[in-house]
Design a protein around this motif. Structure first.
Motif, PDB file in Angstrom:
ATOM      1  N   THR A   3       0.817  -1.217   0.000  1.00 41.37           N
ATOM      2  CA  THR A   3       0.000   0.000   0.000  1.00 41.37           C
ATOM      3  C   THR A   3       0.851   1.268   0.000  1.00 41.37           C
ATOM      4  N   TRP A   4       2.148   1.133   0.117  1.00 39.28           N
ATOM      5  CA  TRP A   4       3.026   2.296   0.221  1.00 39.28           C
ATOM      6  C   TRP A   4       3.247   2.955  -1.130  1.00 39.28           C
ATOM      7  N   PRO A   5       3.425   4.275  -1.143  1.00 42.50           N
ATOM      8  CA  PRO A   5       3.576   5.013  -2.413  1.00 42.50           C
ATOM      9  C   PRO A   5       4.691   4.500  -3.316  1.00 42.50           C
ATOM     10  N   GLN A   6       5.815   4.042  -2.756  1.00 40.20           N
ATOM     11  CA  GLN A   6       6.911   3.583  -3.604  1.00 40.20           C
ATOM     12  C   GLN A   6       6.568   2.309  -4.365  1.00 40.20           C
ATOM     13  N   ALA A   7       5.397   1.729  -4.104  1.00 40.17           N
ATOM     14  CA  ALA A   7       4.974   0.533  -4.823  1.00 40.17           C
ATOM     15  C   ALA A   7       4.696   0.818  -6.301  1.00 40.17           C
ATOM     16  N   ASP A   8       4.577   2.100  -6.706  1.00 42.18           N
ATOM     17  CA  ASP A   8       4.428   2.504  -8.105  1.00 42.18           C
ATOM     18  C   ASP A   8       2.956   2.517  -8.524  1.00 42.18           C
ATOM     19  N   VAL A   9       2.728   2.893  -9.771  1.00 46.56           N
ATOM     20  CA  VAL A   9       1.387   3.021 -10.334  1.00 46.56           C
ATOM     21  C   VAL A   9       0.815   1.624 -10.555  1.00 46.56           C
ATOM     22  N   ARG A  10      -0.426   1.420 -10.141  1.00 44.15           N
ATOM     23  CA  ARG A  10      -1.050   0.097 -10.231  1.00 44.15           C
ATOM     24  C   ARG A  10      -2.404   0.148 -10.914  1.00 44.15           C
ATOM     25  N   ASN A  11      -2.960  -1.018 -11.168  1.00 47.72           N
ATOM     26  CA  ASN A  11      -4.309  -1.148 -11.731  1.00 47.72           C
ATOM     27  C   ASN A  11      -5.237  -1.704 -10.651  1.00 47.72           C
ATOM     28  N   ASN A  12      -6.478  -1.947 -11.021  1.00 51.67           N
ATOM     29  CA  ASN A  12      -7.479  -2.586 -10.145  1.00 51.67           C
ATOM     30  C   ASN A  12      -7.505  -1.992  -8.738  1.00 51.67           C
ATOM     31  N   LEU A  13      -7.822  -0.726  -8.650  1.00 55.44           N
ATOM     32  CA  LEU A  13      -7.831  -0.036  -7.354  1.00 55.44           C
ATOM     33  C   LEU A  13      -8.861  -0.603  -6.383  1.00 55.44           C
ATOM     34  N   ASP A  14      -9.826  -1.374  -6.885  1.00 57.93           N
ATOM     35  CA  ASP A  14     -10.833  -1.995  -6.022  1.00 57.93           C
ATOM     36  C   ASP A  14     -10.488  -3.444  -5.669  1.00 57.93           C
ATOM     37  N   ALA A  15      -9.286  -3.887  -5.999  1.00 53.44           N
ATOM     38  CA  ALA A  15      -8.921  -5.290  -5.763  1.00 53.44           C
ATOM     39  C   ALA A  15      -9.025  -5.666  -4.289  1.00 53.44           C
ATOM     40  N   GLU A  16      -8.549  -4.814  -3.393  1.00 54.40           N
ATOM     41  CA  GLU A  16      -8.612  -5.146  -1.967  1.00 54.40           C
ATOM     42  C   GLU A  16     -10.048  -5.324  -1.491  1.00 54.40           C
ATOM     43  N   ALA A  17     -10.960  -4.494  -1.986  1.00 52.12           N
ATOM     44  CA  ALA A  17     -12.376  -4.639  -1.608  1.00 52.12           C
ATOM     45  C   ALA A  17     -12.932  -5.968  -2.128  1.00 52.12           C
ATOM     46  N   ARG A  18     -12.528  -6.357  -3.321  1.00 54.81           N
ATOM     47  CA  ARG A  18     -12.989  -7.641  -3.871  1.00 54.81           C
ATOM     48  C   ARG A  18     -12.382  -8.817  -3.110  1.00 54.81           C
TER      49      ARG A  18
ATOM     50  N   ASP B 211     -10.249  -9.674 -11.297  1.00 52.63           N
ATOM     51  CA  ASP B 211     -10.537  -8.365 -10.713  1.00 52.63           C
ATOM     52  C   ASP B 211     -10.208  -8.302  -9.221  1.00 52.63           C
ATOM     53  N   ALA B 212      -9.613  -9.368  -8.683  1.00 53.24           N
ATOM     54  CA  ALA B 212      -9.153  -9.382  -7.293  1.00 53.24           C
ATOM     55  C   ALA B 212      -7.637  -9.591  -7.253  1.00 53.24           C
ATOM     56  N   CYS B 213      -6.993  -9.206  -8.340  1.00 54.66           N
ATOM     57  CA  CYS B 213      -5.535  -9.185  -8.437  1.00 54.66           C
ATOM     58  C   CYS B 213      -5.148  -7.817  -8.991  1.00 54.66           C
ATOM     59  N   PHE B 214      -3.923  -7.427  -8.741  1.00 53.57           N
ATOM     60  CA  PHE B 214      -3.424  -6.196  -9.346  1.00 53.57           C
ATOM     61  C   PHE B 214      -1.926  -6.273  -9.532  1.00 53.57           C
TER      62      PHE B 214
ATOM     63  N   ILE C  62      -9.319 -18.177 -15.849  1.00 49.69           N
ATOM     64  CA  ILE C  62      -9.416 -16.793 -15.386  1.00 49.69           C
ATOM     65  C   ILE C  62     -10.893 -16.490 -15.173  1.00 49.69           C
ATOM     66  N   VAL C  63     -11.245 -16.061 -13.960  1.00 50.88           N
ATOM     67  CA  VAL C  63     -12.630 -15.774 -13.597  1.00 50.88           C
ATOM     68  C   VAL C  63     -12.683 -14.395 -12.944  1.00 50.88           C
ATOM     69  N   ASP C  64     -13.900 -13.889 -12.772  1.00 51.60           N
ATOM     70  CA  ASP C  64     -14.058 -12.657 -12.010  1.00 51.60           C
ATOM     71  C   ASP C  64     -14.603 -12.984 -10.626  1.00 51.60           C
ATOM     72  N   THR C  65     -14.774 -11.973  -9.789  1.00 55.16           N
ATOM     73  CA  THR C  65     -15.221 -12.187  -8.424  1.00 55.16           C
ATOM     74  C   THR C  65     -16.572 -12.899  -8.375  1.00 55.16           C
ATOM     75  N   GLY C  66     -17.497 -12.504  -9.237  1.00 53.40           N
ATOM     76  CA  GLY C  66     -18.811 -13.133  -9.257  1.00 53.40           C
ATOM     77  C   GLY C  66     -18.731 -14.624  -9.528  1.00 53.40           C
ATOM     78  N   ALA C  67     -17.925 -15.007 -10.514  1.00 49.39           N
ATOM     79  CA  ALA C  67     -17.773 -16.435 -10.829  1.00 49.39           C
ATOM     80  C   ALA C  67     -17.087 -17.184  -9.690  1.00 49.39           C
ATOM     81  N   ALA C  68     -16.133 -16.542  -9.026  1.00 48.66           N
ATOM     82  CA  ALA C  68     -15.463 -17.179  -7.882  1.00 48.66           C
ATOM     83  C   ALA C  68     -16.454 -17.390  -6.750  1.00 48.66           C
ATOM     84  N   LEU C  69     -17.300 -16.419  -6.477  1.00 52.13           N
ATOM     85  CA  LEU C  69     -18.292 -16.545  -5.408  1.00 52.13           C
ATOM     86  C   LEU C  69     -19.301 -17.638  -5.736  1.00 52.13           C
TER      87      LEU C  69
END
Length: 181
Positions: free
Chosen positions: A14-29, A135-138, A170-177
């Protein structure tokens, strides 16, 4: 019964030096998946990277190596410590899964093109039915060997494409649930 395998969801990610990332909602998923697995009483494995590089945010005992509080394991959930990208290498994970007759994995976490991809490749090669929750990876922006910078989403999609079919589905959160139904 599918095992939820959560990879490297540590404070240092979560630290800033981790660089620019995708999937900003991954932790919520991931939190949504974790809650569903817990409610269903299905097994959860938390993977923690402990670096062997002095000064790394993931050096044992450093704040960055701790699990993110919202995704921290409960006492009854298995924790795997790893020192390389692949959660199966020298960790006892394969033995732990086999001893319990667990053959299905649902993988989420970070980084898609690093520990997630390495672990999913090994899981597939070891014969586990492996699903990666896209969608639960980044991951983070990457510069290739030619010096060309690639956006995190492009790196993420390529890593998932590397896995699809041969090593994992490869699945999304809905398919995993839906696997818990």
């Amino acid at each position: 019964m599918p095992v939820l395998l959560i990879i490297d969801m540590q404070v240092g990610m979560t630290w800033p030096q981790a660089d620019v990332r995708n999937n900003l909602d991954a932790e919520a998923r991931i939190a949504r998946l974790l809650d569903a697995w817990r409610r269903a009483g299905e097994p959860v494995v938390h993977v923690r990277h402990l670096s062997r590089t002095p000064g790394s945010p993931f050096w044992p005992g450093q704040p960055g190596a701790e699990f993110q509080p919202a995704l921290a394991p409960r006492d009854d959930e298995h924790v795997v410590d790893k020192h390389v990208t692949d959660a199966f290498t020298h960790s006892g994970l394969e033995r732990w899964l086999h001893a319990r007759g667990l053959r299905e994995l649902v993988v989420c976490g970070v980084s898609t093109n690093n520990s997630v991809e390495a672990t999913a490749r090994s899981a597939g090669n070891l014969g586990f039915c492996t699903r990666v929750v896209s969608d639960a990876c980044f991951t983070f922006d990457q510069t290739d060997l030619r010096g060309v910078r690639h956006a995190a989403e492009e790196v993420h999609q390529m890593a998932l494409a590397n896995l699809q079919g041969e090593y994992a589905s490869i699945v999304d959160t809905g398919a995993a649930l839906a696997l818990l139904s």
